[in-house]
Design a protein around this motif. Structure first.
Motif, mmCIF file in Angstrom:
data_model
loop_
_atom_site.group_PDB
_atom_site.id
_atom_site.type_symbol
_atom_site.label_atom_id
_atom_site.label_comp_id
_atom_site.label_asym_id
_atom_site.label_seq_id
_atom_site.Cartn_x
_atom_site.Cartn_y
_atom_site.Cartn_z
ATOM 1 N N ASP A 112 2.947 3.175 4.663
ATOM 2 C CA ASP A 112 3.806 2.264 3.919
ATOM 3 C C ASP A 112 3.914 0.955 4.682
ATOM 4 O O ASP A 112 3.501 0.855 5.844
ATOM 5 N N ASN A 117 6.743 -0.418 5.527
ATOM 6 C CA ASN A 117 7.923 -0.349 6.385
ATOM 7 C C ASN A 117 8.393 1.104 6.443
ATOM 8 O O ASN A 117 7.745 1.987 5.899
ATOM 9 N N THR A 118 9.529 1.346 7.089
ATOM 10 C CA THR A 118 10.035 2.722 7.217
ATOM 11 C C THR A 118 11.205 3.001 6.272
ATOM 12 O O THR A 118 11.937 3.959 6.451
ATOM 13 N N LYS A 119 11.370 2.168 5.267
ATOM 14 C CA LYS A 119 12.496 2.261 4.337
ATOM 15 C C LYS A 119 12.638 3.654 3.699
ATOM 16 O O LYS A 119 13.736 4.125 3.467
ATOM 17 N N HIS A 120 11.541 4.317 3.433
ATOM 18 C CA HIS A 120 11.579 5.604 2.727
ATOM 19 C C HIS A 120 11.539 6.809 3.666
ATOM 20 O O HIS A 120 11.327 7.934 3.215
ATOM 21 N N MET A 121 11.767 6.567 4.945
ATOM 22 C CA MET A 121 11.681 7.630 5.947
ATOM 23 C C MET A 121 12.535 8.843 5.591
ATOM 24 O O MET A 121 12.100 9.990 5.718
ATOM 25 N N TYR A 122 13.746 8.615 5.118
ATOM 26 C CA TYR A 122 14.661 9.725 4.863
ATOM 27 C C TYR A 122 14.446 10.367 3.493
ATOM 28 O O TYR A 122 15.072 11.380 3.185
ATOM 29 N N ARG A 179 3.980 12.859 7.982
ATOM 30 C CA ARG A 179 3.948 11.818 9.009
ATOM 31 C C ARG A 179 3.952 10.450 8.331
ATOM 32 O O ARG A 179 3.025 10.104 7.603
ATOM 33 N N LEU A 180 4.997 9.670 8.577
ATOM 34 C CA LEU A 180 5.117 8.319 8.027
ATOM 35 C C LEU A 180 4.582 7.320 9.040
ATOM 36 O O LEU A 180 4.959 7.356 10.213
ATOM 37 N N ASP A 233 4.183 3.184 9.549
ATOM 38 C CA ASP A 233 4.501 1.820 9.132
ATOM 39 C C ASP A 233 3.302 0.944 9.501
ATOM 40 O O ASP A 233 3.132 0.547 10.646
ATOM 41 N N GLN A 259 3.115 -2.521 11.608
ATOM 42 C CA GLN A 259 3.204 -2.557 13.069
ATOM 43 C C GLN A 259 1.838 -2.654 13.754
ATOM 44 O O GLN A 259 1.767 -2.820 14.968
#
Length: 139
Positions: free
Chosen positions: A36, A38-43, A50-51, A53, A56
């Motif tokens: 993705d 960003n990590t916005k959908h991590m939760y 494994r997410l 970003d 980076q």
């Protein structure tokens, strides 16, 4: 196999992608990676997924993106599926022809037996003719 979830921005592609990944993690034996911007959908993701970003990693064009994906595949022999949210953005393909990158992903999929599921902010009618058969959800 490469599968596409397509639709204009704001139509719910990410929701469809998240539902698919969270249901698939219960069914498959291998690993799943979710790329993705960003990590916005991590939760919202199952903790076994494994997410990554992509923002980076200083990826500047689609060839670098395909190399990045190849590196992920080379490090995980149990990898079974990869999900790409905001594909055009993370692959640096916004406003460009996506066919060459899609062909490379198809080759990677066939060579290493990894399925790719992509969300693409594009109406199905705008897709190149050869990609329309890969659409699993059109919003």
């Amino acid at each position: 196999m490469v599968q596409l979830i397509v639709g204009n921005k704001g139509k719910g592609k990410t929701t469809q992608l998240l539902e698919k990944v969270n249901s698939e993690i219960k069914e498959i034996a291998g690993n799943i990676v979710y790329l993705d911007k960003n990590t916005k959908h991590m939760y919202e993701l199952n903790n076994k997924v494994r997410l990554i970003d992509v923002s980076q990693y200083m990826i500047e064009d689609s060839d670098e993106f395909v190399g990045f994906v190849s590196g992920i595949i080379s490090q995980d022999h149990d990898l079974q599926q990869m999900y790409f949210d905001n594909f055009l953005k993370i692959a640096c393909l916004e406003g460009q022809d996506i066919l060459a990158a899609m062909n490379k992903l198809e080759k990677l999929s066939n060579n290493f037996d990894v399925d790719f599921i992509l969300s693409i902010s594009m109406d199905e009618s705008q897709l190149p003719e050869g990609l329309k058969e890969k659409v699993i959800v059109s919003l």
